[in-house]
Motif scaffolding. Structure first.
Motif, PDB file in Angstrom:
ATOM      1  N   MET A   1       0.843  -1.195   0.000  1.00 37.35           N
ATOM      2  CA  MET A   1       0.000   0.000   0.000  1.00 37.35           C
ATOM      3  C   MET A   1       0.873   1.238   0.000  1.00 37.35           C
ATOM      4  N   ALA A   2       0.890   1.847  -1.119  1.00 34.39           N
ATOM      5  CA  ALA A   2       1.875   2.897  -1.370  1.00 34.39           C
ATOM      6  C   ALA A   2       1.674   4.102  -0.471  1.00 34.39           C
ATOM      7  N   TRP A   3       0.467   4.274   0.027  1.00 39.55           N
ATOM      8  CA  TRP A   3       0.211   5.523   0.734  1.00 39.55           C
ATOM      9  C   TRP A   3       0.428   5.415   2.229  1.00 39.55           C
ATOM     10  N   THR A   5       2.943   5.430   5.073  1.00 45.96           N
ATOM     11  CA  THR A   5       4.355   5.728   5.302  1.00 45.96           C
ATOM     12  C   THR A   5       4.655   5.572   6.780  1.00 45.96           C
ATOM     13  N   HIS A  49      17.061   3.686  -8.010  1.00 45.23           N
ATOM     14  CA  HIS A  49      17.269   2.380  -8.648  1.00 45.23           C
ATOM     15  C   HIS A  49      18.755   2.026  -8.654  1.00 45.23           C
ATOM     16  N   THR A  80       9.101  10.102  -2.233  1.00 48.03           N
ATOM     17  CA  THR A  80       9.064   9.363  -3.493  1.00 48.03           C
ATOM     18  C   THR A  80       9.379   7.889  -3.257  1.00 48.03           C
ATOM     19  N   THR A  82       8.999   5.963  -0.664  1.00 49.52           N
ATOM     20  CA  THR A  82       7.985   5.162   0.026  1.00 49.52           C
ATOM     21  C   THR A  82       6.792   4.858  -0.868  1.00 49.52           C
ATOM     22  N   PHE A  83       6.629   5.636  -1.923  1.00 50.54           N
ATOM     23  CA  PHE A  83       5.441   5.455  -2.765  1.00 50.54           C
ATOM     24  C   PHE A  83       5.531   4.202  -3.626  1.00 50.54           C
ATOM     25  N   TYR A  84       6.745   3.859  -4.055  1.00 50.18           N
ATOM     26  CA  TYR A  84       6.887   2.809  -5.055  1.00 50.18           C
ATOM     27  C   TYR A  84       7.209   1.455  -4.412  1.00 50.18           C
ATOM     28  N   GLU A  85       6.526   0.442  -4.927  1.00 49.21           N
ATOM     29  CA  GLU A  85       6.649  -0.876  -4.330  1.00 49.21           C
ATOM     30  C   GLU A  85       8.025  -1.500  -4.524  1.00 49.21           C
ATOM     31  N   GLU A  86       8.724  -1.081  -5.559  1.00 51.81           N
ATOM     32  CA  GLU A  86      10.005  -1.724  -5.841  1.00 51.81           C
ATOM     33  C   GLU A  86      11.134  -1.256  -4.935  1.00 51.81           C
ATOM     34  N   PHE A  87      10.929  -0.164  -4.224  1.00 53.96           N
ATOM     35  CA  PHE A  87      11.998   0.311  -3.355  1.00 53.96           C
ATOM     36  C   PHE A  87      11.852  -0.295  -1.968  1.00 53.96           C
ATOM     37  N   GLU A 140       0.855  -7.622  -7.625  1.00 55.23           N
ATOM     38  CA  GLU A 140      -0.162  -7.542  -8.661  1.00 55.23           C
ATOM     39  C   GLU A 140       0.524  -7.681 -10.021  1.00 55.23           C
TER      40      GLU A 140
END
Lengths: 174, 451
Positions: A1-3, A5, A49, A80, A82-87, A140
């Motif tokens: 859940m990207a939101w 934090t 990245h 930024t 925390t928003f993305y699942e890949e980090f 997903e």
């Protein structure tokens, strides 16, 4: 859940003397990446990245270093990241297994796959093995619906998985 | 009438013209040998306005999901004012069940690059960013290599053979996403490109006026741009001989479904994969001819015909025509990405609805309350129903929550919640009896004691 934090106001940050943001990455970005964009902030995602590819995760110190390099407040870069699942802001296993759980994969039997993986590794989704080798992720759609059920092991895509061949793939990893 | 020759997949072996096993990445040299980059040569000799007119006349509609006419989108750009102008190519392709753009990116990257270059000339855009989703690792490497080849052969960069565009040398860069579905929404993609979290922007201003870095920006899907070179080579009338025209009696301002389309068939079919056909081909043809029918022991029950956001086709809608009118005809949101996922008879529709709701509650960016909270509630209620703890009241609640969220009811900024809305609503409505069977019919009277 990207939101969602984390509350970082009272958090102690582990620090080390050697910077995570190496001189090579800095030089590469100054030479190759900065001219691509009108602002330095636009390099945030490529830079995160690059750091993560090197260290496998993003320690808070690395976020601070990236922020300093991009001339931004650390909070902006953390926002930024925390928003993305890949980090990954926490250490993860050497191998991250991303198992797709979206419609095509669910229809083609993603459940059996996760059961098998959980049983073999002894961890549930979003957990890391004690020896630090594997992190299991339920994610997903990863865009390989024609070969459902599918999974990514680090950067490699495996399609048409079954309980048997997923075991072989795990055995093939060191 | 089946398609005689593929247009987009000319160089990518695809049944019935070739075999999936023979697919390999086309290099710059191979692509040029097969007649590639001729359309670009032609475009260099044309006035930008004339290229735009051809695309407009071909009535090429966006292939990313919304079906907005590409020529019209391009014509929204303001006149040049000396500043930079951008092109963002949307290869975020995160819609569940969708896997068409990756085929172009992996096997024929140069047809996409040629389309990008032509678009840059037509719209006078000097810098292009190819936004590819984070999970496409292999595809990213291939495309990066293809971009390098294009630079080496003078398509982009200083001294480019297409000359200065918008008074600058044209450039194409690859931008890697980081695993967020919402970044496929055009303004969220721009935010992500700027290094921020992928929060969609309130429109207006539209990206054509103030997009990336506050400058005019065009955002197009990979497949849309890949269709541009053949359109330019053969002309608008040739393109309009494919696909399906307007419905009978419709005025000329109703957009038609011309051209061919990539269809990614997945689910329990014998030969899943990405195929090319006329727009307007029936779902049945895709499954039985291209997909070679269902797996033994599986029967067609329903299909997500264009990504889960578009809703669902019912059991008796097996012969639905896959064109841009599908939404009006079969009561769903539209054609979407045209990648059907077949649901077999032994899969519960409650589970499918729960899967969709989980997806939207997970991928909501969290800006708008109806989507952030509503998505979560849909997921909770559907999980409850699936576990057998649901009541009739839950079904009404599902429909009420679902129909109140989205940009169409006017409660959110972007269309993500519309996806949740249509996916859940169409599944519940079209398979009402299955849901009714899954919940308890008992009536509970709550008695509260005060004091």
């Amino acid at each position: 859940m990207a939101w969602i934090t984390k509350n970082s106001a009272t958090m102690q940050i582990d620090r080390r003397d050697e910077p995570y943001l190496t001189a090579e990455i800095k030089a590469d970005f100054e030479q190759r990446m900065f001219p691509r964009y009108p602002t330095k902030q636009a390099c945030t995602i490529p830079l995160l990245h690059a750091i993560q590819d090197l260290h496998n995760w993003l320690p808070y110190q690395a976020i601070e270093e990236a922020a300093e390099f991009l001339e931004l407040p650390a909070s902006t870069v953390l926002d930024t990241a925390t928003f993305y699942e890949e980090f990954f802001l926490e250490p993860r296993g050497r191998y991250t297994i991303w198992v797709c759980q979206s419609v095509s994969c669910e229809i083609m039997g993603h459940n059996k796959l996760v059961e098998k993986l959980s049983e073999k590794l002894g961890i549930g989704p979003h957990e890391t093995t004690d020896d630090g080798r594997f992190t299991l992720m339920n994610v997903e759609c990863i865009g390989a619906c024609g070969g459902a059920p599918c999974a990514l092991v680090n950067h490699k895509l495996h399609e048409n998985l079954t309980a048997d061949n997923v075991e072989q793939i795990l055995d093939g990893l060191e | 009438m089946p398609l005689e020759q593929p247009i987009l997949l000319t160089n990518i072996p695809t049944p019935p013209w070739g075999d999936f096993a023979d697919r390999k990445t086309l290099s710059y040299a191979d692509y040029t040998k097969a007649g590639g980059y001729a359309a670009l040569e032609q475009a260099v000799g044309m006035a930008p306005k004339d290229i735009l007119e051809v695309v407009k006349a071909a009535e090429l509609r966006g292939r990313g999901g919304a079906g907005f006419p590409a020529g019209m989108k391009w014509s929204f750009l303001p006149p040049q004012d000396g500043g930079q102008r951008f092109l963002a190519i949307n290869c975020d392709e995160s819609e569940p069940a969708t896997f068409k753009d990756q085929v172009l990116t992996e096997f024929d990257p140069h047809i996409v690059i040629e389309g990008i270059a032509i678009c840059m000339i037509a719209c006078q855009l000097d810098t292009a960013y190819y936004y590819i989703r984070g999970e496409y690792h292999h595809h990213r490497e291939i495309f990066e290599n293809a971009i390098r080849e294009a630079y080496d052969n003078g398509v982009f960069g200083e001294g480019s053979r297409i000359g200065k565009v918008n008074d600058r040398w044209p450039n194409l860069y690859l931008q890697r996403g980081a695993g967020a579905y919402i970044c496929g929404e055009e303004t969220a993609l721009l935010e992500s490109l700027e290094g921020k979290r992928g929060w969609p922007r309130i429109k207006p201003p539209f990206p054509a006026v103030a997009g990336a870095f506050g400058r005019p920006t065009i955002i197009n899907n990979v497949e849309t741009l890949a269709t541009v070179p053949p359109v330019l080579t053969h002309g608008a009338d040739w393109f309009k001989s494919f696909g399906k025209g307007r419905p009978e009696g419709a005025p000329p301002n109703v957009p038609a479904s011309f051209g061919t389309k990539l269809f990614g068939v997945s689910g329990p079919v014998k030969r899943p994969g990405v195929y090319e056909e006329h727009l307007g081909v029936t779902l049945k043809t895709l499954v039985e001819d291209y997909g070679q029918g269902m797996l033994p022991g599986k029967n067609y029950k329903a299909a997500f015909h264009g990504g889960i956001s578009m809703g669902i086709l019912d059991t008796d809608e097996y012969e639905a025509e896959m064109d841009f009118d599908i939404g009006k005809k079969y009561n769903n949101l539209g054609l979407g990405t045209a990648c059907p996922t077949i649901i077999p008879h032994d899969v519960s529709m409650v589970a499918m609805a729960r899967n969709c709701a989980r997806f939207y509650s997970h991928e909501s960016c969290g800006q708008c309350t109806p989507c952030r909270e509503g998505g979560n509630w849909l997921y909770k209620i559907l999980t409850r129903i699936e576990q057998g703890d649901g009541t009739m009241k839950d079904l009404d609640m599902l429909l009420e929550i679902a129909s109140s969220m989205g940009s169409m009811p006017g409660t959110t900024i972007c269309g993500l919640a519309d996806g949740a809305n249509w996916a859940v609503r169409t599944i519940v409505n079209k398979f009402w009896s299955e849901f009714e069977d899954a919940v308890s019919k008992e009536r509970f009277v709550s008695i509260s004691a005060v004091g």
